[in-house]
Design a protein around this motif. Structure first.
Motif, PDB file in Angstrom:
ATOM      1  N   VAL A 104      55.716  30.154  32.734  1.00 36.71           N
ATOM      2  CA  VAL A 104      54.612  29.062  32.230  1.00 36.71           C
ATOM      3  C   VAL A 104      54.827  29.227  30.647  1.00 36.71           C
ATOM      4  N   ARG A 105      54.299  28.461  30.015  1.00 36.17           N
ATOM      5  CA  ARG A 105      54.868  28.294  28.834  1.00 36.17           C
ATOM      6  C   ARG A 105      53.419  28.100  28.317  1.00 36.17           C
ATOM      7  N   THR A 106      53.358  28.787  27.184  1.00 43.36           N
ATOM      8  CA  THR A 106      51.472  28.481  26.496  1.00 43.36           C
ATOM      9  C   THR A 106      51.414  28.370  25.190  1.00 43.36           C
ATOM     10  N   GLY A 107      50.096  27.559  24.880  1.00 43.56           N
ATOM     11  CA  GLY A 107      50.244  27.313  23.665  1.00 43.56           C
ATOM     12  C   GLY A 107      49.115  27.680  22.892  1.00 43.56           C
ATOM     13  N   MET A 108      48.265  27.828  21.866  1.00 43.91           N
ATOM     14  CA  MET A 108      47.116  28.026  21.524  1.00 43.91           C
ATOM     15  C   MET A 108      46.802  26.798  20.436  1.00 43.91           C
ATOM     16  N   VAL A 109      45.402  26.638  20.478  1.00 47.91           N
ATOM     17  CA  VAL A 109      44.639  26.416  19.542  1.00 47.91           C
ATOM     18  C   VAL A 109      43.108  26.690  18.869  1.00 47.91           C
ATOM     19  N   LEU A 110      43.540  26.802  17.517  1.00 53.84           N
ATOM     20  CA  LEU A 110      41.942  28.100  17.286  1.00 53.84           C
ATOM     21  C   LEU A 110      41.267  27.122  16.573  1.00 53.84           C
ATOM     22  N   ALA A 111      39.850  27.179  17.386  1.00 53.45           N
ATOM     23  CA  ALA A 111      38.728  26.240  16.508  1.00 53.45           C
ATOM     24  C   ALA A 111      38.270  26.976  15.760  1.00 53.45           C
ATOM     25  N   GLY A 112      38.671  28.140  14.029  1.00 53.41           N
ATOM     26  CA  GLY A 112      37.700  29.186  13.651  1.00 53.41           C
ATOM     27  C   GLY A 112      37.450  28.503  12.269  1.00 53.41           C
ATOM     28  N   ASN A 113      37.169  27.159  12.034  1.00 51.21           N
ATOM     29  CA  ASN A 113      36.193  27.265  11.273  1.00 51.21           C
ATOM     30  C   ASN A 113      35.940  25.021  10.855  1.00 51.21           C
ATOM     31  N   CYS A 114      35.085  24.404  10.531  1.00 54.94           N
ATOM     32  CA  CYS A 114      34.451  22.833  10.358  1.00 54.94           C
ATOM     33  C   CYS A 114      36.211  22.307  10.091  1.00 54.94           C
ATOM     34  N   ASP A 115      37.031  22.985   8.985  1.00 57.71           N
ATOM     35  CA  ASP A 115      37.712  21.990   8.128  1.00 57.71           C
ATOM     36  C   ASP A 115      38.882  21.240   9.811  1.00 57.71           C
ATOM     37  N   GLY A 116      38.878  22.358  10.465  1.00 62.23           N
ATOM     38  CA  GLY A 116      39.903  21.772  11.050  1.00 62.23           C
ATOM     39  C   GLY A 116      39.942  23.024  12.151  1.00 62.23           C
ATOM     40  N   VAL A 117      41.589  22.770  13.112  1.00 60.68           N
ATOM     41  CA  VAL A 117      42.182  23.151  13.921  1.00 60.68           C
ATOM     42  C   VAL A 117      43.373  23.862  13.684  1.00 60.68           C
ATOM     43  N   ASP A 118      43.696  25.407  14.121  1.00 58.50           N
ATOM     44  CA  ASP A 118      45.221  25.697  14.272  1.00 58.50           C
ATOM     45  C   ASP A 118      45.927  25.228  15.177  1.00 58.50           C
ATOM     46  N   THR A 119      46.424  24.854  15.384  1.00 56.13           N
ATOM     47  CA  THR A 119      47.816  24.544  16.553  1.00 56.13           C
ATOM     48  C   THR A 119      49.021  24.844  16.157  1.00 56.13           C
ATOM     49  N   ARG A 120      49.207  25.498  17.380  1.00 49.52           N
ATOM     50  CA  ARG A 120      50.447  26.268  17.287  1.00 49.52           C
ATOM     51  C   ARG A 120      51.478  25.776  19.019  1.00 49.52           C
ATOM     52  N   ASP A 121      51.776  25.414  19.058  1.00 45.13           N
ATOM     53  CA  ASP A 121      53.156  24.545  19.691  1.00 45.13           C
ATOM     54  C   ASP A 121      53.335  26.115  21.506  1.00 45.13           C
ATOM     55  N   TYR A 122      54.296  24.785  21.959  1.00 47.11           N
ATOM     56  CA  TYR A 122      54.674  26.027  23.245  1.00 47.11           C
ATOM     57  C   TYR A 122      54.770  27.082  23.115  1.00 47.11           C
ATOM     58  N   PHE A 123      55.382  28.525  23.290  1.00 44.85           N
ATOM     59  CA  PHE A 123      55.424  29.668  23.187  1.00 44.85           C
ATOM     60  C   PHE A 123      56.480  29.643  24.140  1.00 44.85           C
TER      61      PHE A 123
END
Length: 202
Positions: free
Chosen positions: A61-80
């Motif tokens: 399983v390949r896993t990515g992450m999107v962190l919705a931490g504030n209204c300015d935008g999101v922090d996207t981390r591609d697949y690991f």
């Protein structure tokens, strides 16, 4: 609200964090006292649960992450891939929230990460509330279902806040309520393990 202690209900958490953000007298002291009384924050509980689940995922399983931490935008981390999971766990452990939940932006970012039609792909949303940044996560989930009909969204709703029911409904996923964040690891594992894995990979 992810910074509030796990033992507070949603109403108490909202009231306390409103006082903290308004810098009311003694509010920060009350927040620290609540940490002593009730334990870690919802964010810390979520980080612990995510770390456990990511470490236990099947090797394929390949896993990515999107962190919705504030209204300015999101922090996207591609697949690991498997050999990079340690890096992902380090990112999870250091994640911060600054105020606001751009859930709509997060759904779009996660959907953009899913390859092709999204077949055999799963997005797990972990949240204790709805979009507070004027986004429309329901519309984003419907859009994702149209352009990548194979992807599903499972929602882990911390504290039964009503978070994300439309996301699951639009994509054929499900909502899992974690009434107490002590159960969060189990609930998150249940949501993440709903991914179909071919028999030869089990």
């Amino acid at each position: 609200s992810m910074l509030t202690p796990t033992g507070l209900n949603d109403k108490e958490a909202d009231a306390l964090m409103t006082r903290v953000y308004d810098e009311e007298l003694f509010s920060s002291l009350q927040l620290r006292l609540n940490y002593l009384l009730y334990g870690r924050s919802r964010l810390s509980s979520a980080q612990k649960a995510l770390t456990s689940v990511v470490a236990g995922l099947p090797d394929t399983v390949r896993t990515g992450m999107v962190l919705a931490g504030n209204c300015d935008g999101v922090d996207t981390r591609d697949y690991f891939d498997l050999d990079k999971r340690g890096e992902l766990i380090d990112i999870i452990k250091s994640a911060q929230v600054d105020g606001g939940t751009p859930l709509g932006k997060a759904i779009r970012a996660a959907g953009d990460m899913v390859p092709g039609t999204g077949e055999d792909s799963l997005i797990v949303v972990l949240s204790d509330g709805m979009d507070s940044c004027y986004g429309n996560p329901c519309a984003e989930a419907s859009r994702l279902a149209r352009i990548k009909p194979g992807v599903r969204i499972n929602v882990v709703d911390i504290g039964n806040a009503g978070a994300g029911g439309c996301l699951a409904e639009a994509t054929g996923g499900k909502v899992i309520v974690a009434d107490q964040t002590e159960d969060l690891s189990q609930m998150l594992a249940q949501a993440a393990n709903d991914l179909s894995v071919p028999e030869h990979c089990r």
